[in-house]
Design a protein around this motif. Structure first.
Motif, PDB file in Angstrom:
ATOM      1  N   TYR A 153       0.834  -1.207   0.000  1.00 21.31           N
ATOM      2  CA  TYR A 153       0.000   0.000   0.000  1.00 21.31           C
ATOM      3  C   TYR A 153       0.872   1.262   0.000  1.00 21.31           C
ATOM      4  O   TYR A 153       0.712   2.140  -0.848  1.00 21.31           O
ATOM      5  CB  TYR A 153      -0.922   0.006   1.212  1.00 21.31           C
ATOM      6  N   GLY A 154       1.780   1.362   0.950  1.00 16.95           N
ATOM      7  CA  GLY A 154       2.608   2.553   1.042  1.00 16.95           C
ATOM      8  C   GLY A 154       3.496   2.745  -0.168  1.00 16.95           C
ATOM      9  O   GLY A 154       3.672   3.860  -0.663  1.00 16.95           O
ATOM     10  N   GLY A 155       4.052   1.658  -0.669  1.00 12.91           N
ATOM     11  CA  GLY A 155       4.952   1.745  -1.808  1.00 12.91           C
ATOM     12  C   GLY A 155       4.254   1.794  -3.150  1.00 12.91           C
ATOM     13  O   GLY A 155       4.880   2.133  -4.160  1.00 12.91           O
ATOM     14  N   GLY A 156       2.965   1.430  -3.190  1.00 10.23           N
ATOM     15  CA  GLY A 156       2.245   1.424  -4.461  1.00 10.23           C
ATOM     16  C   GLY A 156       2.840   0.465  -5.458  1.00 10.23           C
ATOM     17  O   GLY A 156       3.040   0.798  -6.632  1.00 10.23           O
ATOM     18  N   SER A 157       3.098  -0.766  -5.012  1.00 12.01           N
ATOM     19  CA  SER A 157       3.786  -1.738  -5.863  1.00 12.01           C
ATOM     20  C   SER A 157       3.322  -3.144  -5.531  1.00 12.01           C
ATOM     21  O   SER A 157       2.618  -3.373  -4.539  1.00 12.01           O
ATOM     22  CB  SER A 157       5.307  -1.643  -5.657  1.00 12.01           C
TER      23      SER A 157
END
Length: 398
Positions: A153-157
């Motif tokens: 979620y935080g990294g968008g990956s």
């Protein structure tokens, strides 16, 4: 030569004896069936992922009675930081946890932890690997049991990690960084991959990205674990929807996406052969009377396929829908869950009970499902576990 009346009398006595014997056997047969049906079903094990802190130290385990719905806490199964989503290997011997952290071994990344499940239900740590991005929040094991796929979620990956024969994880063999943004400046200034699923073919991966307002589709090679973008199959949600979690119906003909930022569910027709998604309907997760803040979280399709459920954080309820013709949803009710912040819930394998994890009030509450209407009734059973956010049954092989 014997007298005819004597022969007839002997035959009648023999027939009566046989009738009594057959009747006794039938009674014994019915008794055996009754005993078998009355025999208690074995308890199921439930693993609970949590946000760690003052009231929680990791993954917990519970015992669930599938006949009555009674739930009891066994205790701490494994210490690990923020195991906010769990996945169980198809062979039932291993469990994987997404550790929702932002620093792993001195790098900006979360981790995925591997555990062996022993006979008592305790978890033995095997190893950890980087998830490739910060804040991993969702993961799944592919049908072959060879790879864990994780959404950051935080990294968008997203990333694909190989599973070794002993259940340990290898370093990621595939990693894809999402790019872009959407209209909500506070929540959608960057990509936020929130859910990752495989379809029944085990060759297509669907990722709900809250930050992009898209369902991104990837081709998956189950032999190598390599992910390859297939943009022609992507589905775009309306701006500001914030797709969070996704669920397929049991035949894979329909998919349902719960949208966190506008409190809606979108129903899609899903082509099993092509992998395409066609939007059919978008429906609110809330009753018309509710105008306060709300953020939906989880979505599940009932094992029988007749109902869809979604959790509301804010309204603190479970939205219930009946599945109508062509996969469309019809609202049934929005019962309150006697707690706050229902981040996750699960339905037991029999489809009789729905268990809700209330993150803020530190409880798991058991509801009985009405098989005719889909509605929920409180069973009176609940347990206390600090900040529960993921529930996974360990379902034994049939």
């Amino acid at each position: 030569m014997p007298d005819g009346s004597l022969c007839l009398d002997a035959a009648m006595r023999l027939w009566k004896t046989m009738k009594i014997a057959v009747g006794s056997l039938f009674v014994l047969f019915l008794a055996a069936l009754t005993a078998a049906s009355a025999a208690p079903k074995a308890d199921l094990q439930l693993f609970v992922g949590t946000y760690t802190g003052p009231k929680s130290r990791g993954i917990y385990t519970c015992r669930f009675d599938p006949t009555t719905g009674q739930l009891s806490v066994d205790g701490l199964a494994a210490e690990t930081p923020n195991p906010t989503f769990l996945a169980i290997h198809p062979n039932k011997r291993f469990l994987y946890a997404a550790n929702e952290i932002s620093d792993f071994e001195g790098k900006q990344a979360g981790s995925v932890s591997a555990f062996a499940i022993d006979a008592s239900g305790r978890l033995t740590p095997l190893n950890q690997q980087s998830s490739g991005g910060t804040g991993p929040c969702h993961l799944v094991v592919d049908a072959t049991g060879k790879f864990v796929l994780v959404a950051n979620y935080g990294g968008g990956s997203i990333a694909s990690l190989p599973i070794q024969a002993d259940g340990r994880l290898g370093a990621a063999v595939s990693f894809i960084q999402h790019k872009g943004a959407s209209v909500n400046a506070e929540r959608q200034d960057a990509p936020h991959a929130h859910c990752i699923l495989l379809d029944a073919s085990n060759r297509r991966v669907y990722v709900a990205d809250l930050g992009l307002d898209k369902i991104l589709v990837y081709d998956f090679n189950p032999a190598t674990g390599i992910l390859k973008a297939n943009p022609l199959l992507n589905a775009t949600q309306r701006p500001g929807a914030g797709p969070r979690h996704m669920a397929f119906d049991r035949k894979g003909h329909f998919a349902y996406v719960i949208n966190e930022l506008d409190s809606t569910i979108t129903a899609f027709a899903h082509d099993n052969s092509k992998g395409s998604l066609q939007a059919l309907q978008t429906i609110s997760t809330l009753p018309f009377s509710w105008t306060n803040q709300n953020f939906p979280a989880e979505i599940e399709v009932h094992p029988g396929g007749k109902f869809v459920y979604g959790s509301n954080r804010g309204h603190d309820s479970i939205a219930i829908y009946s599945v109508e013709s062509k996969g469309l949803l019809k609202p049934v009710d929005y019962p309150f869950i006697m707690g706050k912040n229902p981040r996750n819930f699960t339905i037991d394998p029999s489809g009789q009970f729905l268990l809700v994890a209330n993150q803020t009030t530190d409880t798991i509450i058991v509801f009985r499902i009405d098989e005719a209407t889909g509605n929920l009734t409180d069973t009176g059973y609940k347990v206390g576990i600090g900040a529960p956010v993921c529930l996974k049954f360990l379902v034994p092989e049939k």
